[in-house]
Design a protein around this motif. Sequence first.
Motif, PDB file in Angstrom:
ATOM      1  N   ASP A 200       0.942  -1.200   0.019  1.00  0.00           N
ATOM      2  CA  ASP A 200       0.186  -0.052  -0.049  1.00  0.00           C
ATOM      3  C   ASP A 200       0.925   1.136   0.110  1.00  0.00           C
ATOM      4  O   ASP A 200       0.726   2.093  -0.794  1.00  0.00           O
ATOM      5  CB  ASP A 200      -1.057   0.096   1.332  1.00  0.00           C
ATOM      6  CG  ASP A 200      -2.128  -0.876   1.103  1.00  0.00           C
ATOM      7  OD1 ASP A 200      -2.347  -1.398  -0.087  1.00  0.00           O
ATOM      8  OD2 ASP A 200      -2.812  -0.746   1.954  1.00  0.00           O
ATOM      9  N   ARG A 201       1.766   1.432   0.956  1.00  0.00           N
ATOM     10  CA  ARG A 201       2.594   2.344   1.243  1.00  0.00           C
ATOM     11  C   ARG A 201       3.610   2.683  -0.167  1.00  0.00           C
ATOM     12  O   ARG A 201       3.899   3.770  -0.525  1.00  0.00           O
ATOM     13  CB  ARG A 201       3.611   2.484   2.441  1.00  0.00           C
ATOM     14  CG  ARG A 201       4.376   3.781   2.720  1.00  0.00           C
ATOM     15  CD  ARG A 201       3.214   4.872   2.719  1.00  0.00           C
ATOM     16  NE  ARG A 201       3.995   6.000   2.761  1.00  0.00           N
ATOM     17  CZ  ARG A 201       4.171   6.885   3.962  1.00  0.00           C
ATOM     18  NH1 ARG A 201       3.778   6.493   4.972  1.00  0.00           N
ATOM     19  NH2 ARG A 201       4.860   8.012   3.884  1.00  0.00           N
ATOM     20  N   GLU A 202       3.967   1.629  -0.633  1.00  0.00           N
ATOM     21  CA  GLU A 202       4.684   1.710  -1.993  1.00  0.00           C
ATOM     22  C   GLU A 202       4.204   2.322  -3.019  1.00  0.00           C
ATOM     23  O   GLU A 202       4.484   3.417  -3.745  1.00  0.00           O
ATOM     24  CB  GLU A 202       5.541   0.394  -2.414  1.00  0.00           C
ATOM     25  CG  GLU A 202       6.475   0.581  -3.543  1.00  0.00           C
ATOM     26  CD  GLU A 202       6.416  -0.887  -4.111  1.00  0.00           C
ATOM     27  OE1 GLU A 202       7.044  -0.770  -5.479  1.00  0.00           O
ATOM     28  OE2 GLU A 202       5.918  -1.945  -3.785  1.00  0.00           O
ATOM     29  N   ASP A 205       3.401   6.011  -2.041  1.00  0.00           N
ATOM     30  CA  ASP A 205       4.424   6.956  -2.492  1.00  0.00           C
ATOM     31  C   ASP A 205       4.803   7.309  -3.965  1.00  0.00           C
ATOM     32  O   ASP A 205       5.101   8.302  -4.331  1.00  0.00           O
ATOM     33  CB  ASP A 205       5.852   6.357  -1.716  1.00  0.00           C
ATOM     34  CG  ASP A 205       5.818   6.415  -0.147  1.00  0.00           C
ATOM     35  OD1 ASP A 205       4.672   7.200   0.268  1.00  0.00           O
ATOM     36  OD2 ASP A 205       6.712   5.581   0.520  1.00  0.00           O
ATOM     37  N   PRO A 262       0.536  11.507   2.770  1.00  0.00           N
ATOM     38  CA  PRO A 262      -0.063  10.181   3.161  1.00  0.00           C
ATOM     39  C   PRO A 262      -0.985  10.162   4.128  1.00  0.00           C
ATOM     40  O   PRO A 262      -0.958  10.826   5.222  1.00  0.00           O
ATOM     41  CB  PRO A 262       1.121   9.119   3.291  1.00  0.00           C
ATOM     42  CG  PRO A 262       2.219  10.250   4.220  1.00  0.00           C
ATOM     43  CD  PRO A 262       1.765  11.437   3.509  1.00  0.00           C
ATOM     44  N   ARG A 264      -4.956   7.325   5.403  1.00  0.00           N
ATOM     45  CA  ARG A 264      -5.616   6.102   4.922  1.00  0.00           C
ATOM     46  C   ARG A 264      -7.219   6.451   5.141  1.00  0.00           C
ATOM     47  O   ARG A 264      -7.599   7.334   6.280  1.00  0.00           O
ATOM     48  CB  ARG A 264      -4.998   5.181   5.742  1.00  0.00           C
ATOM     49  CG  ARG A 264      -3.570   4.693   5.597  1.00  0.00           C
ATOM     50  CD  ARG A 264      -3.394   3.213   6.252  1.00  0.00           C
ATOM     51  NE  ARG A 264      -4.125   2.135   5.864  1.00  0.00           N
ATOM     52  CZ  ARG A 264      -3.997   1.469   4.788  1.00  0.00           C
ATOM     53  NH1 ARG A 264      -2.811   1.752   3.913  1.00  0.00           N
ATOM     54  NH2 ARG A 264      -4.732   0.279   4.292  1.00  0.00           N
ATOM     55  N   PRO A 269      -5.043   2.745   0.961  1.00  0.00           N
ATOM     56  CA  PRO A 269      -4.210   4.003   1.114  1.00  0.00           C
ATOM     57  C   PRO A 269      -4.893   5.238   0.376  1.00  0.00           C
ATOM     58  O   PRO A 269      -5.684   5.186  -0.526  1.00  0.00           O
ATOM     59  CB  PRO A 269      -2.952   3.372  -0.036  1.00  0.00           C
ATOM     60  CG  PRO A 269      -3.569   2.342  -0.788  1.00  0.00           C
ATOM     61  CD  PRO A 269      -4.696   1.675   0.273  1.00  0.00           C
TER      62      PRO A 269
END
Length: 319
Positions: A200-202, A205, A262, A264, A269
């Motif tokens: 999710d974070r990748e 980003d 960022p 949620r 995300p």
Amino acid sequence: MGATTDRDEFVRLTDPYRRELLAHCYRMTGSADEAEDLVQETYLRAWRSYDGYEGRASLRTWLHRIATNTCLTALESRARRPLPTGLGGPSEAPEEPLRAPATDAPWLQPLPDALLDPATVVAARGSLRLALVAALQHLPARQRAVLILRDVLAWRAPEVAALLDTSTAAVKSSLQRARAHLDEVAPDEDLVVEPDGAADREVLDRYMAAFENADMDALLALLRDGVELEMPPYLEWFRGQKDVLRFLEARARAKRGLRMLPTRANGQPAAAMYERDADGVLRAHSVQVLTRHGREIGRITVFLDPTLFASFGLPEVLS
């Protein structure tokens, strides 16, 4: 002293369920704002009838029963909360100016993960995804309640029948119809939960970096073939890499210097976007919720409502 003691005991026993009830009321209404109001009403009703609670059902079940009835009463006078994809086909003119927004429509809202405790987010992740909550809005309120109580909260059919003052056979029939209708309006792939925070974070980003740098090649590499983009309160929405990229490119290149943070929402995300005004001040613009499929983005839902930032714990102006 006795009343104060009783109230303290009531709060101690019931408060642990507050965020779980918020998620339940959100599934029913599609609105984080309404859900918070309905949870307050639920606790008020629960306190008024607390003397009559005799433990025949668990406290959790008792509170969910009150919350469900509170939601059903509220929904009697409310229209469903859709997303643009649920109102018509995609637009085929991504470079053209958007029509006037439908600001009078009761649009579906995102639910910030920050309003829920981590355990609730993990346990309820699939049932909070935007695609499912939007699909639930297509069901009549009582049918919606049946589906949530049976498939999300795992109540037995007789328990649901008792709550709704109907027969077990009617509950089973209603659940069957609800599931069938959900299959028609919600793509299965949008309801699949992929519990991978690192992925999710990748993806998030990469999305934020591509947008901030107006890097269309990087953005294209992120978009799935059938990607969809929608932006309530605008009715227009776009499908496919080509049209979505053309729409985003026309706007990203014109908005240099924007910032994204960022966050949620709905267990997914999301990015909070800030746009520079005429004085160069970065002001809240939109909350963008991403539906991830592997290392690609299958859906981008842009909520063009700066007032949402407060519920995400984000400032409306960045220094």
